[in-house]
Scaffold this active site. Structure first.
Site, PDB file in Angstrom:
ATOM      1  N   GLU A 108       0.267  -1.022   0.132  1.00 47.56           N
ATOM      2  CA  GLU A 108      -0.097   0.376   0.338  1.00 47.56           C
ATOM      3  C   GLU A 108       1.184   1.669  -0.279  1.00 47.56           C
ATOM      4  OE1 GLU A 108      -0.221  -2.459   2.053  1.00 47.56           O
ATOM      5  OE2 GLU A 108      -2.831  -3.383   1.678  1.00 47.56           O
ATOM      6  N   ARG A 159       7.441 -12.978   1.572  1.00 52.91           N
ATOM      7  CA  ARG A 159       7.193 -12.206   2.178  1.00 52.91           C
ATOM      8  C   ARG A 159       7.747 -11.534   3.318  1.00 52.91           C
ATOM      9  NH1 ARG A 159       5.502  -7.644   3.291  1.00 52.91           N
ATOM     10  NH2 ARG A 159       2.907  -6.919   2.984  1.00 52.91           N
ATOM     11  N   GLU A 161      14.289  -3.913  -1.343  1.00 52.75           N
ATOM     12  CA  GLU A 161      15.016  -3.832  -2.124  1.00 52.75           C
ATOM     13  C   GLU A 161      14.583  -5.016  -3.605  1.00 52.75           C
ATOM     14  OE1 GLU A 161      20.111  -3.742  -1.077  1.00 52.75           O
ATOM     15  OE2 GLU A 161      18.949  -5.617  -0.014  1.00 52.75           O
TER      16      GLU A 161
END
Length: 441
Positions: free
Chosen positions: A70, A273, A315
Site C-alpha cells: 500500500e 514476503r 530492495e
C-alpha cells in the site's frame, strides 16, 4: 439473518466498548510484538496516539497505508500532494513499511505509526494532527477511526480500493453493519469495476474507478553499484526468482531448483514476503543440501551458490533486476496472491499460482496479453521456468507483452487526482495563501 439498523448500531457501539475494556491489555501486547520485532520499540507511544513530530502549520492530508504494498502504491500520490504544498502525514502499521517510506520519501512526508483503533488513541491522534482529509489505501476500514472522523466532519476517502472475495463475503453476511460503516466514506476510488460494484453493494457512495495506481509509480529503485557487483558474481549463470513467497512456497522453490540445477546450473533468487522467516528458510534449504548466500550477511555469490536469499526490506528492485523470470508468491500454498505489476514493470516474465483473488484483474490483463502464466503446482512451475530459460524468443515475448501492458494500464494516478480534486484543490489554495512552514519546506 441480516441485522437491523438498531442492532448494527448496537454491534458497532459494543465494538467500541470492548475496545475500551481491552485498552489496558494493549501495552503488554505491543511490548510482546516489539520483542518479536513486529513493532518499533522506540516509537510504541505513537500507537497510542502520542505524536513524536511537530505538526506543521497549514493544510495537512493524512494517508494511511497499512503495509509495504500500500505504501509503494501511493508514493506518486504523496509526491503530487507535496508538489501542491500540502503537508502529508503518512501512517503505516508495520516496521517494514516504515522503512520503505523512509528510504523512498525521506523527509518529504511526516511518518507516524497508525494509532490503535481504540477511542483514546484515535482521539489523541486526531486532536493533535487535525487532518483536513483522511485517505485510506486499498482496504483499510477501522470502525472507531471511521466513526470519529465522521463525527469531526473530516472526509475519509479510500483510494486504490479493492475488495477481496473473502472480505466481500464476510461483509455481506452483516449488511447493516457494512452499510453503517461504508456509508461514512466520503468517496471510494476503486481499482476495478468489480471492486467498485462491491463497495456500492456494501453502502459506499459515491464510487469511481481509477485502475491500479501502482502502475503509475516509478519502478522500484536499486543501488546500481550493488546491482553491478552481483551481476559480475553471477556471470553467465541462468537465474529465476521466487518473490513475495509465503510458507510452503520456499520449499516449492527449492524443489524447482533441484529439478533444474543439473541441466542449467541455475541460481535461484528467493525473496520471502516476511524477511523475519529467513533463518528458518535458510535452515530448510541447507537441510536439503543447498548452498545459500544471504544479502544481509553480504555473502558473495559463487559458482557453488544455489540460492541467493533476499532477506532485506525495500530492495525488490535489486532482486528483480537479477533475473528475467519471476514467480510471484502467495498463490500456491497461500491464498490471495501478490501484486505482479513490479516484476512486469522491471522486465520479467511473470509466473503465478492460481490463487490470486486479491489481484484478479491485474492477472487477467497480464494473462490475456501473454505476459503472465498461471501454473498449478511445483512440477508445472519447474517446466515453465525451464522452458523460459531455454527459449529466448518466448521469454522476450512475455517480457515485451508485460511492458506493453504496463503502458496500457497507466492513467490511474490522473484518474485518482481527478476524483480527489474537490478535496485537494481548496487545500492547495489555502497552502498558497498561508506562510510556508519550515518543517516540510
Amino acid at each position: 439473518m441480516a441485522l437491523s439498523d438498531g442492532l448494527a448500531s448496537f454491534a458497532l457501539t459494543s465494538y467500541g466498548w470492548l475496545g475500551l475494556a481491552a485498552y489496558p491489555l494493549s501495552r503488554p501486547l505491543l511490548a510482546y510484538r516489539a520483542a518479536k520485532g513486529k513493532e518499533d520499540r522506540a516509537r510504541r507511544a505513537e500507537r497510542f496516539g502520542n505524536a513524536s513530530l511537530p505538526r506543521p502549520a497549514g493544510p495537512l492530508v493524512w494517508i494511511h497505508a497499512a503495509s509495504v504494498g500500500e505504501t509503494t502504491a501511493v508514493l506518486a500520490l504523496m509526491r503530487e500532494l507535496r508538489r501542491r504544498d500540502i503537508h502529508v502525514l503518512l501512517t503505516t502499521g508495520t516496521v517494514t513499511s516504515a522503512e520503505v517510506a523512509k528510504n523512498r520519501l525521506g523527509d518529504m512526508v511526516l511518518h507516524q505509526y497508525v494509532p490503535l483503533d481504540l477511542l483514546p488513541p484515535v482521539r489523541r491522534f486526531l486532536d493533535y494532527w487535525q487532518p483536513d482529509v483522511a485517505i485510506g489505501v486499498e482496504s483499510e476500514i477501522w470502525p472507531t477511526t471511521l466513526a470519529e472522523l465522521h463525527r469531526r466532519h473530516i472526509p475519509q476517502i479510500l483510494v486504490n480500493a479493492r475488495m477481496s472475495d473473502r472480505s466481500f463475503d464476510r461483509w455481506k453476511r452483516h449488511p447493516a453493519i457494512a452499510e453503517t460503516l461504508f456509508g461514512k466514506l466520503a468517496l471510494v476510488i476503486a481499482q476495478s469495476d468489480l471492486d467498485a460494484e462491491r463497495f456500492r453493494d456494501l453502502g459506499a457512495w459515491p464510487v469511481s474507478v481509477s485502475g491500479n495506481i501502482k502502475v503509475d509509480s516509478d519502478a522500484p529503485p536499486c543501488d546500481e553499484q550493488v546491482l553491478e557487483g552481483y551481476r559480475q558474481q553471477i556471470g553467465t549463470r541462468k537465474t529465476w526468482a521466487a518473490i513475495s513467497t509465503f510458507e510452503g512456497e520456499e520449499k516449492i522453490a527449492s524443489m524447482v531448483h533441484r529439478a533444474l540445477k543439473a541441466h542449467t546450473g541455475l541460481l535461484t533468487v528467493l525473496v520471502p514476503r516476511h524477511p523475519d522467516r529467513c533463518d528458518e528458510i535458510e535452515a530448510m534449504l541447507v537441510e536439503k543440501g543447498l548452498v545459500v548466500a544471504r544479502r544481509t550477511r553480504g555473502d558473495v555469490i559463487t559458482a557453488e551458490t544455489d540460492v541467493f536469499l533476499g532477506d532485506t526490506i525495500g530492495e525488490m528492485g535489486l532482486y528483480l533486476r537479477l533475473t528475467e523470470i519471476a514467480f510471484v508468491g502467495r498463490s500456491l500454498s497461500a491464498e490471495g496472491g501478490q501484486n505482479p505489476l513490479e516484476p512486469a514493470m522491471l522486465g520479467c516474465a511473470v509466473l503465478s499460482g492460481p490463487q490470486v483473488s486479491n489481484f484478479r484483474e491485474s492477472y487477467q490483463r497480464l494473462v490475456r496479453k501473454g505476459s503472465a502464466r498461471i501454473i498449478r503446482d511445483a512440477e508445472m512451475l519447474a517446466k515453465a521456468v525451464h522452458f523460459l530459460m531455454s527459449n529466448d524468443v518466448a521469454r522476450s515475448k512475455m517480457i515485451d507483452a508485460g511492458l506493453e501492458s504496463m503502458q496500457e494500464m497507466r492513467g490511474a494516478l490522473t484518474a485518482t487526482l481527478k476524483g480527489l480534486e474537490p478535496y485537494v484543490s481548496p487545500l492547495s489554495v489555502k497552502a498558497k495563501l498561508e506562510p510556508r512552514s519550515a518543517s516540510q519546506g
